[in-house]
Design a protein around this motif. Structure first.
Motif, PDB file in Angstrom:
ATOM      1  N   MET A   1       0.841  -1.199   0.000  1.00 12.99           N
ATOM      2  CA  MET A   1       0.000   0.000   0.000  1.00 12.99           C
ATOM      3  C   MET A   1       0.874   1.246   0.000  1.00 12.99           C
ATOM      4  SD  MET A   1      -3.113  -1.071   2.550  1.00 12.99           S
ATOM      5  CE  MET A   1      -2.048  -1.642   3.881  1.00 12.99           C
ATOM      6  N   PRO A   2       1.513   1.560  -1.115  1.00 14.41           N
ATOM      7  CA  PRO A   2       2.414   2.715  -1.151  1.00 14.41           C
ATOM      8  C   PRO A   2       1.698   4.050  -1.024  1.00 14.41           C
ATOM      9  CG  PRO A   2       2.114   1.782  -3.342  1.00 14.41           C
ATOM     10  CD  PRO A   2       1.480   0.834  -2.393  1.00 14.41           C
ATOM     11  N   ASP A   3       0.415   4.100  -1.398  1.00  5.96           N
ATOM     12  CA  ASP A   3      -0.354   5.342  -1.305  1.00  5.96           C
ATOM     13  C   ASP A   3      -1.568   5.089  -0.420  1.00  5.96           C
ATOM     14  OD1 ASP A   3      -1.678   7.686  -1.548  1.00  5.96           O
ATOM     15  OD2 ASP A   3      -2.122   7.500  -3.688  1.00  5.96           O
ATOM     16  N   ALA A   4      -1.446   5.419   0.854  1.00  5.21           N
ATOM     17  CA  ALA A   4      -2.505   5.139   1.816  1.00  5.21           C
ATOM     18  C   ALA A   4      -3.285   6.385   2.212  1.00  5.21           C
ATOM     19  CB  ALA A   4      -1.908   4.488   3.057  1.00  5.21           C
ATOM     20  N   ASP A   5      -3.173   7.442   1.428  1.00  5.43           N
ATOM     21  CA  ASP A   5      -3.816   8.699   1.811  1.00  5.43           C
ATOM     22  C   ASP A   5      -5.319   8.551   1.991  1.00  5.43           C
ATOM     23  OD1 ASP A   5      -1.438  10.019   1.882  1.00  5.43           O
ATOM     24  OD2 ASP A   5      -1.651  10.981  -0.078  1.00  5.43           O
ATOM     25  N   ARG A   6      -5.942   7.682   1.184  1.00  8.20           N
ATOM     26  CA  ARG A   6      -7.402   7.583   1.230  1.00  8.20           C
ATOM     27  C   ARG A   6      -7.923   6.863   2.470  1.00  8.20           C
ATOM     28  NH1 ARG A   6      -8.265   5.283  -4.705  1.00  8.20           N
ATOM     29  NH2 ARG A   6      -6.152   4.565  -4.243  1.00  8.20           N
ATOM     30  N   MET A   7      -7.043   6.222   3.226  1.00  9.05           N
ATOM     31  CA  MET A   7      -7.518   5.640   4.486  1.00  9.05           C
ATOM     32  C   MET A   7      -7.122   6.508   5.679  1.00  9.05           C
ATOM     33  SD  MET A   7      -5.189   2.300   5.294  1.00  9.05           S
ATOM     34  CE  MET A   7      -3.764   2.393   6.375  1.00  9.05           C
ATOM     35  N   ARG A   8      -6.406   7.587   5.415  1.00 15.53           N
ATOM     36  CA  ARG A   8      -6.022   8.514   6.480  1.00 15.53           C
ATOM     37  C   ARG A   8      -7.161   9.503   6.712  1.00 15.53           C
ATOM     38  NH1 ARG A   8      -0.632   8.151   3.769  1.00 15.53           N
ATOM     39  NH2 ARG A   8       0.690   6.972   5.193  1.00 15.53           N
ATOM     40  N   ARG A   9      -8.246   8.988   7.254  1.00 16.82           N
ATOM     41  CA  ARG A   9      -9.430   9.794   7.533  1.00 16.82           C
ATOM     42  C   ARG A   9     -10.038   9.331   8.840  1.00 16.82           C
ATOM     43  NH1 ARG A   9     -14.575   7.216   5.164  1.00 16.82           N
ATOM     44  NH2 ARG A   9     -13.945   5.171   4.399  1.00 16.82           N
ATOM     45  N   PRO A  10     -10.680  10.209   9.568  1.00 15.62           N
ATOM     46  CA  PRO A  10     -11.366   9.753  10.777  1.00 15.62           C
ATOM     47  C   PRO A  10     -12.426   8.720  10.416  1.00 15.62           C
ATOM     48  CG  PRO A  10     -11.202  12.151  10.726  1.00 15.62           C
ATOM     49  CD  PRO A  10     -10.781  11.666   9.372  1.00 15.62           C
ATOM     50  N   PHE A  11     -12.445   7.643  11.165  1.00 13.91           N
ATOM     51  CA  PHE A  11     -13.426   6.588  10.875  1.00 13.91           C
ATOM     52  C   PHE A  11     -14.038   6.141  12.195  1.00 13.91           C
ATOM     53  CE2 PHE A  11     -15.016   2.478   9.311  1.00 13.91           C
ATOM     54  CZ  PHE A  11     -15.619   2.899   8.132  1.00 13.91           C
ATOM     55  N   ASP A  12     -15.086   6.848  12.594  1.00 12.21           N
ATOM     56  CA  ASP A  12     -15.766   6.536  13.838  1.00 12.21           C
ATOM     57  C   ASP A  12     -17.010   5.695  13.551  1.00 12.21           C
ATOM     58  OD1 ASP A  12     -17.493   8.389  12.707  1.00 12.21           O
ATOM     59  OD2 ASP A  12     -17.130   9.932  14.226  1.00 12.21           O
ATOM     60  N   GLN A  13     -17.749   5.369  14.600  1.00 13.33           N
ATOM     61  CA  GLN A  13     -18.906   4.502  14.422  1.00 13.33           C
ATOM     62  C   GLN A  13     -19.990   5.117  13.532  1.00 13.33           C
ATOM     63  OE1 GLN A  13     -22.020   3.341  17.568  1.00 13.33           O
ATOM     64  NE2 GLN A  13     -20.528   1.659  17.664  1.00 13.33           N
ATOM     65  N   PRO A  14     -20.366   6.386  13.710  1.00 12.71           N
ATOM     66  CA  PRO A  14     -21.372   6.954  12.805  1.00 12.71           C
ATOM     67  C   PRO A  14     -20.954   6.914  11.334  1.00 12.71           C
ATOM     68  CG  PRO A  14     -21.180   8.317  14.763  1.00 12.71           C
ATOM     69  CD  PRO A  14     -20.049   7.317  14.821  1.00 12.71           C
ATOM     70  N   THR A  15     -19.666   7.145  11.074  1.00 10.87           N
ATOM     71  CA  THR A  15     -19.189   7.074   9.693  1.00 10.87           C
ATOM     72  C   THR A  15     -19.334   5.668   9.150  1.00 10.87           C
ATOM     73  OG1 THR A  15     -17.609   8.857  10.123  1.00 10.87           O
ATOM     74  CG2 THR A  15     -17.211   7.485   8.187  1.00 10.87           C
ATOM     75  N   TYR A  16     -18.912   4.681   9.937  1.00 15.25           N
ATOM     76  CA  TYR A  16     -19.029   3.295   9.490  1.00 15.25           C
ATOM     77  C   TYR A  16     -20.483   2.920   9.216  1.00 15.25           C
ATOM     78  CZ  TYR A  16     -19.509  -1.738   9.706  1.00 15.25           C
ATOM     79  OH  TYR A  16     -19.877  -3.031   9.420  1.00 15.25           O
ATOM     80  N   LEU A  17     -21.359   3.214  10.153  1.00 13.31           N
ATOM     81  CA  LEU A  17     -22.761   2.814   9.999  1.00 13.31           C
ATOM     82  C   LEU A  17     -23.407   3.503   8.807  1.00 13.31           C
ATOM     83  CD1 LEU A  17     -23.859   2.714  13.740  1.00 13.31           C
ATOM     84  CD2 LEU A  17     -23.295   0.776  12.252  1.00 13.31           C
ATOM     85  N   ALA A  18     -23.010   4.740   8.529  1.00 15.41           N
ATOM     86  CA  ALA A  18     -23.544   5.431   7.363  1.00 15.41           C
ATOM     87  C   ALA A  18     -23.071   4.776   6.071  1.00 15.41           C
ATOM     88  CB  ALA A  18     -23.134   6.902   7.394  1.00 15.41           C
TER      89      ALA A  18
END
Length: 291
Positions: free
Chosen positions: A38-55
């Motif tokens: 995964m040389p470019d992981a920028d797209r997973m460098r985001r807050p990922f809390d429960q409301p985000t996941y459930l949405a």
């Protein structure tokens, strides 16, 4: 393509990239993920809390999910934090914590005991580099077996032979092989090593399960044609009763949406009978993780 009636998502991470002490690999300057494709992981460098996941999972009737630690050193604090979240919201229904083998055999036991009181605690994954065929490794496997906990095995194809040999000495330990055995390449030689390793792990018997997740980390895409050979072989070796799907979000979300991923899963098993599909999407994970 038939939508599954329910989902038990067996692999989810909640994190905040701002907490670089807990999640150093999310720091923009960190390059460690390149070693696992995964040389470019920028797209997973985001807050990922429960409301985000459930949405993001909102179209898939997620009736339970398993939170898996991603904090390489602060897993005890993370387990406690996720347990508080579960108490407040009713979710996640199961927690896979962590251990760090650098603390030695006594440290491993202390780490387990520090997490064991958390409601929903079901087992651990080990930080990279733990050799199971050592005193520390044997202590971990024995302690998990004695406590009736699950070992989420992080392994790549080149480590499967050794892992299978070490696990054979603990016949009552429930094992989940993460990320379909986490292949790192698509070339024929690597795929052959993956197939051989899967066979060795599957031969340990019905206590060993395969989590079908993380393929996007290797393939860098989410589509049925790309996933099909890997998923088909996994189901052939382990059978539909010992496999289950998981999202690995937000990591697999680098390459598509939750709808893309679960749509691909649904397409791949559309021709299976309803009980087998339910097992892959929900029942098998619910049984293993007791959620």
């Amino acid at each position: 393509m038939e939508h599954p009636q329910r989902v038990v998502d067996a692999h989810v991470h909640h994190w905040d990239p701002a907490r670089t002490d807990w999640y150093p690999f999310l720091a923009a300057a960190d390059t460690s993920l390149a070693a696992v494709g995964m040389p470019d992981a920028d797209r997973m460098r985001r807050p990922f809390d429960q409301p985000t996941y459930l949405a993001e999972a909102g179209h898939w009737n997620v009736e339970a999910y398993v939170h898996v630690t991603a904090a390489p050193e602060h897993f005890v604090g993370e387990t406690a934090e996720i347990a508080r979240l579960a108490k407040a919201t009713g979710q996640p229904q199961a927690i896979i914590g962590g251990v760090d083998g650098r603390d030695g055999a006594a440290g491993i036991v202390a780490q387990l005991d520090a997490q064991a009181g958390a409601p929903g605690f079901r087992g651990v994954r080990a930080s990279a580099g733990l050799d199971l065929d050592t005193d520390t490794g044997h202590t971990l496997l024995g302690a998990l077996q004695d406590r009736g906990l699950v070992y989420d095995l992080v392994v790549h194809p080149d480590g499967m032979r050794a892992a299978a040999a070490a696990l054979a000495a603990f016949p009552d330990l429930t094992v989940v092989v993460e990320h379909a055995g986490w292949p790192l390449a698509e070339d024929l030689e690597h795929a052959a090593a993956w197939r051989d390793g899967l066979a060795r792990l599957a031969a340990l018997g019905p206590r060993v399960h395969l989590k079908l997740s993380g393929l996007a980390m290797t393939l860098h895409r989410i589509d049925a044609a790309s996933f099909r050979p890997w998923v088909a072989h996994s189901l052939e070796v382990f059978g539909t009763a010992r496999c289950f799907f998981a999202s690995n979000f937000p990591v697999d979300g680098m390459f598509g949406s939750y709808d893309d991923l679960y749509g691909t899963y649904a397409q791949l098993v559309d021709e299976l009978a309803a009980p087998a599909r339910d097992g892959l999407f929900a029942a098998n994970a619910a049984r293993v993780y007791r959620c």
